[in-house]
Structures are given as structure tokens and as C-alpha cells.
Design an enzyme around this catalytic site. Structure first.
Site, PDB file in Angstrom:
ATOM      1  CG  ASP A 184      -2.046  -1.024   1.069  1.00 19.11           C
ATOM      2  OD1 ASP A 184      -2.584  -1.157  -0.037  1.00 19.11           O
ATOM      3  OD2 ASP A 184      -2.350  -1.703   2.062  1.00 19.11           O
ATOM      4  CG  ASP A 213      -6.863  -4.280  -2.972  1.00 18.83           C
ATOM      5  OD1 ASP A 213      -7.218  -5.337  -3.500  1.00 18.83           O
ATOM      6  OD2 ASP A 213      -7.261  -3.914  -1.874  1.00 18.83           O
ATOM      7  N   GLY A 243      -5.932 -18.846  -5.599  1.00 16.70           N
ATOM      8  CA  GLY A 243      -6.602 -17.593  -5.296  1.00 16.70           C
ATOM      9  C   GLY A 243      -7.531 -17.763  -4.110  1.00 16.70           C
ATOM     10  CB  THR A 268     -12.066 -13.716  -1.109  1.00 18.48           C
ATOM     11  OG1 THR A 268     -12.370 -12.325  -1.159  1.00 18.48           O
ATOM     12  CG2 THR A 268     -13.052 -14.410  -0.182  1.00 18.48           C
ATOM     13  NE  ARG A 297     -12.581  -1.494  -1.311  1.00 13.89           N
ATOM     14  CZ  ARG A 297     -13.318  -1.952  -0.304  1.00 13.89           C
ATOM     15  NH1 ARG A 297     -14.635  -1.881  -0.338  1.00 13.89           N
ATOM     16  NH2 ARG A 297     -12.766  -2.502   0.766  1.00 13.89           N
ATOM     17  CD1 TRP A 342      -9.314  -2.924  -5.004  1.00 10.65           C
ATOM     18  CD2 TRP A 342      -8.951  -0.798  -5.621  1.00 10.65           C
ATOM     19  NE1 TRP A 342      -9.429  -2.132  -3.888  1.00 10.65           N
ATOM     20  CE2 TRP A 342      -9.209  -0.829  -4.223  1.00 10.65           C
ATOM     21  CE3 TRP A 342      -8.685   0.434  -6.221  1.00 10.65           C
ATOM     22  CZ2 TRP A 342      -9.217   0.326  -3.434  1.00 10.65           C
ATOM     23  CZ3 TRP A 342      -8.702   1.585  -5.437  1.00 10.65           C
ATOM     24  CH2 TRP A 342      -8.970   1.511  -4.064  1.00 10.65           C
TER      25      TRP A 342
HETATM   26  N1  GLY Z   1      -7.196  -1.951  -0.410  1.00  5.00           N
HETATM   27  C1  GLY Z   1      -8.051  -2.516   0.550  1.00  5.00           C
HETATM   28  C2  GLY Z   1      -9.483  -2.433   0.197  1.00  5.00           C
HETATM   29  O1  GLY Z   1      -9.850  -2.108  -0.924  1.00  5.00           O
HETATM   30  O2  GLY Z   1     -10.284  -2.663   1.089  1.00  5.00           O
END
Ligand code: GLY
Length: 404
Positions: free
Chosen positions: A120, A181, A239, A241, A253, A257
């Protein structure tokens, strides 16, 4: 009700044109700026929390040994990011000074490696430091952003061609982890290559994005949230989640992204495969929207579901669709994504911003941070607010290159 897998084209483009016509981006920006003005007084030079509670942001709550209002976690840059957007939109020095007050905090955070064992770093330093360099030529911010890019590069696993998401590189559970992300963190590296003339940053970002394109995007154009690799052999493993409904479902989300991240990957590399991937991810997202065009928190849900919407996924997707549309040649697909962006944004403006009688200091209501952990559910959040304002800024000036 779970979404039934459908090959029907989305009704998105046949409906809600009245809403689209009602989009008044200037008026929406004015309302957003009023909220930002008030929040500048509330937060001073400290940071709001990731999400609202009862629609209201408070100072970032103390946790994990960090002080109240401190600079920790992955979301702090979205607040100065909003101030930079406000400066960009208005030219007002009030916003510039407000945003500049935060730069030193990011300098200190990097120097002292505070909560930075993460991909991040790109979100944090693109908005907190690249933005001021681009907008005001602040060389202190530029040097800090370049150091942040070096810090991010230290997470690059050459053998696999990925930037590890979290933890020390020898962390038993986090070794070889990636997350969708992370595509949004790559622009810091492309920028660092452009600034320094050193290709190593951009090459790593390109390889990382290509690995996600080839393994995190599934054949049906949905995305995994997280993906693991064998760091010894470089083999893709599996993969899963954390914030989505199921390992096999499509977290809204994450898909947003992907739309924005792959569009930016194309912009920075010119690699056409990224553009095609962004289109596939966008098509799936648009084909799985409910009637008001704002996605449920996981695309497995559809109208009739008791589940919450994630307005932040919608805001990110709007920016992604705007970026994607911008990179396409004139024609039907370009218009399709542009229209979709306008329609979703109009719905956000009309139905998801605080109206009369709602006490809130968020720009956007009804986001979901982490439904499985019951964190920030049906609340405003900082990234939703940032990308909502970015979407409005892009609408008012489509030619403006933003900070990513
Ligand atoms: N980057 C973390 C989220 O989208 O929650």
C-alpha cells in the site's frame, strides 16, 4: 437472492438516461467542497478514520499501539489526496496549505518505517507526495516519493515477478501473497522510472501487473481478491478472498481496482493486453450491476438481496471506466464506457451522497469496507470519498492527468 449467472446484456445502457442528464458535476463538487472545508477544521493536521461510524468520521481511532489521529494503516493519504484534488479543482491556496501540512507526516512515516510492510506504499505516497510534486513542484515531496518507491521495490520477488502484498518477505503465511488492489500501487513505480530514468521500477511494475493479469483474472473475467505464489519455484498456487463473499465469487471493489489498475497499466506501458483485460473486467462489472447501477459489495448479489451496496467500488469503477474510455480510439466501446461512467456517477451523486436530514461528514454514504469482518458496513470510507471526488474532477476536465 444470489445473482443468477447471466449472459444477458446489462440493461445499464437502456435505462436511467434521465439520471445521467441530471448529473451536475459542478454542483456536486461544490457540495463536496463544503464537506471538505468543515472536515479541515475538524481534523486539523491529524487523520480521520478509515470509515465513518453512523455516517460520521471521527479522528482515526488509536489501535495497535498507534496514537489517535496518527498516520498508520493504508488509507491516510486519501484525506490529503482529497485536499490536493480540491486545490486542483479550485486553485485555492487554502487547500494547498491544508494538504502541505501532511507531507512531513509521510516523510516521518517512511523514515521510521511505520506500518509500511505493505504494497500500500503506492496508495500512500502517490497521493501524499507525488501529487504535491506534480501540482506544486515540491522537491521534498518528490524525494520522499522516490524513497517510497525504493521501499516498495524491496518487496519485489524477482523469481516470481511480483511485489509481495504484506508482511516480511520471509513471513510464513504471507510469503508470495498478492492482492488485486496492488495494481493501484504500481503507478508510484512507473513514476519513479520516469523521474530517475531507471527502468528497474517500471519493469518490476510491468511484470507484477502481467502476473496478476495472467493469474488473478479468471477465464470468466472475474478476479480473485488475493493470490499466492510459490516463492521458491515461481509457480502460481491459488486464489482466495478475505473481503469478498467466497473465494470463487467476485468482490466488487476488487473488480473495480482491476478496471482502474489495468487501465493504468496500459497507460504506463502501452501493453495492449492490459487494455483488453481492463475491458473484460469492465464488461463483467457492468453486466452485474443492480438497477441503480451501484454494485453490491460482491457481484454475486443482485436486486432483491438484503446485502449492502459498496459505493466505493462504484466510485473506483467510474474512475477506471473514465481512464479506460480515454485510452480507446473513438467508437462504440469508448462511448459505452464513457456512458457507463456517467450513469454510475450520476447515481452516486443522486442517491449516495448525504441529503437533507442525514448528518454526515462523508462525501459518499453506503460503502462497505469488510463485510465478512463486519467492519465499515454501510458506512462512508476515505477511499470512496477520494475516488468520488476524483471522478467528478475527471468529469469536469477529462484531459487532466491525475496523480496515478
Ligand atoms: N485496499 C483494501 C481495500 O480495498 O479494502
Amino acid at each position: 437472492m444470489l445473482h443468477q449467472t447471466s449472459t444477458q446484456p446489462s440493461p445499464l445502457f437502456e435505462r436511467d438516461w434521465m439520471i445521467t442528464k441530471a448529473l451536475d458535476a459542478k454542483q456536486a463538487v461544490q457540495r463536496a467542497l463544503q464537506t471538505i472545508d468543515a472536515n479541515m477544521i475538524t481534523f486539523g493536521d491529524r487523520f480521520p478514520d478509515d470509515t465513518t461510524i453512523g455516517n460520521v468520521y471521527t479522528l482515526r481511532r488509536a489501535r495497535n499501539g498507534f496514537d489517535e489521529g496518527g498516520n498508520f494503516g493504508w488509507t491516510t493519504s486519501f484525506w490529503p489526496g482529497m485536499l490536493w484534488l480540491a486545490y486542483d479543482l479550485t486553485g485555492s491556496d487554502v487547500y494547498r496549505r491544508g494538504a502541505e501540512r501532511y507531507i512531513q507526516s509521510f516523510v516521518e512515516r517512511l523514515k521510521n518505517k511505520i506500518d509500511l510492510d505493505t504494497h500500500d506504499v503506492g496508495f500512500l505516497y502517490t497521493l501524499a507526495c507525488v501529487a504535491p510534486w506534480r501540482l506544486t513542484g515540491n522537491t521534498h515531496a518528490k524525494q520522499t516519493a522516490l524513497k517510497a518507491a525504493d521501499h516498495l521495490m524491496a518487496r519485489y520477488l524477482e523469481k516470481v515477478g511480483i511485489i509481495q502484498a504484506w508482511g516480511n518477505l520471509d513471513h510464513p503465511e504471507q510469503r508470495g501473497s498478492t492482492i488485486i488492489d496492488s495494481l493501484m500501487n504500481m503507478p508510484l513505480l512507473y513514476w519513479a522510472s520516469a523521474e530517475t530514468g531507471e527502468p528497474r521500477f517500471g519493469s518490476a511494475a510491468h511484470r507484477h501487473a502481467a502476473q496478476l493479469r495472467d493469474h488473478v483474472v479468471r477465464p470468466d473475467s472475474t478476479t480473485y481478491h488475493i493470490f499466492y505464489w510459490d516463492v521458491e519455484t515461481g509457480e502460481p498456487l491459488r486464489g482466495s478472498t478475505v473481503q469478498g463473499y467466497a473465494d470463487s465469487s467476485c468482490w466488487a471493489r476488487g473488480q473495480a481496482w482491476a478496471i482502474y489498475g489495468f487501465s493504468l497499466s496500459y497507460r504506463h506501458t502501452g501493453d495492449e493486453k492490459f487494455l483488453r483485460t481492463a475491458e473484460r473486467c469492465a464488461d463483467y462489472f457492468l453486466d452485474h450491476l443492480p438497477a441503480d447501477n451501484v454494485a453490491y459489495w460482491d457481484l454475486v448479489f443482485d436486486d432483491g438481496s438484503e446485502e449492502e451496496r459498496d459505493s466505493s467500488a462504484a466510485a473506483i469503477a467510474v474512475c477506471g471506466l473514465q481512464e479506460l474510455s480515454k485510452r480507446l480510439p473513438d467508437g462504440e466501446r469508448k462511448r459505452r464506457y464513457q456512458s457507463a461512467a456517467e450513469t454510475i456517477l450520476a447515481s452516486l451523486v443522486r442517491y449516495y451522497t448525504p441529503g437533507d436530514g442525514i448528518e454526515s461528514n462523508a462525501l459518499l454514504l453506503h460503502g462497505v469496507y469488510d463485510k465478512p469482518k463486519a467492519v465499515g458496513v454501510d458506512e462512508g470510507n476515505l477511499w470512496g470519498d477520494y475516488f468520488y471526488l476524483e471522478a467528478l474532477a475527471r468529469t469536469l476536465n477529462p484531459n487532466r492527468e491525475l496523480y496515478w
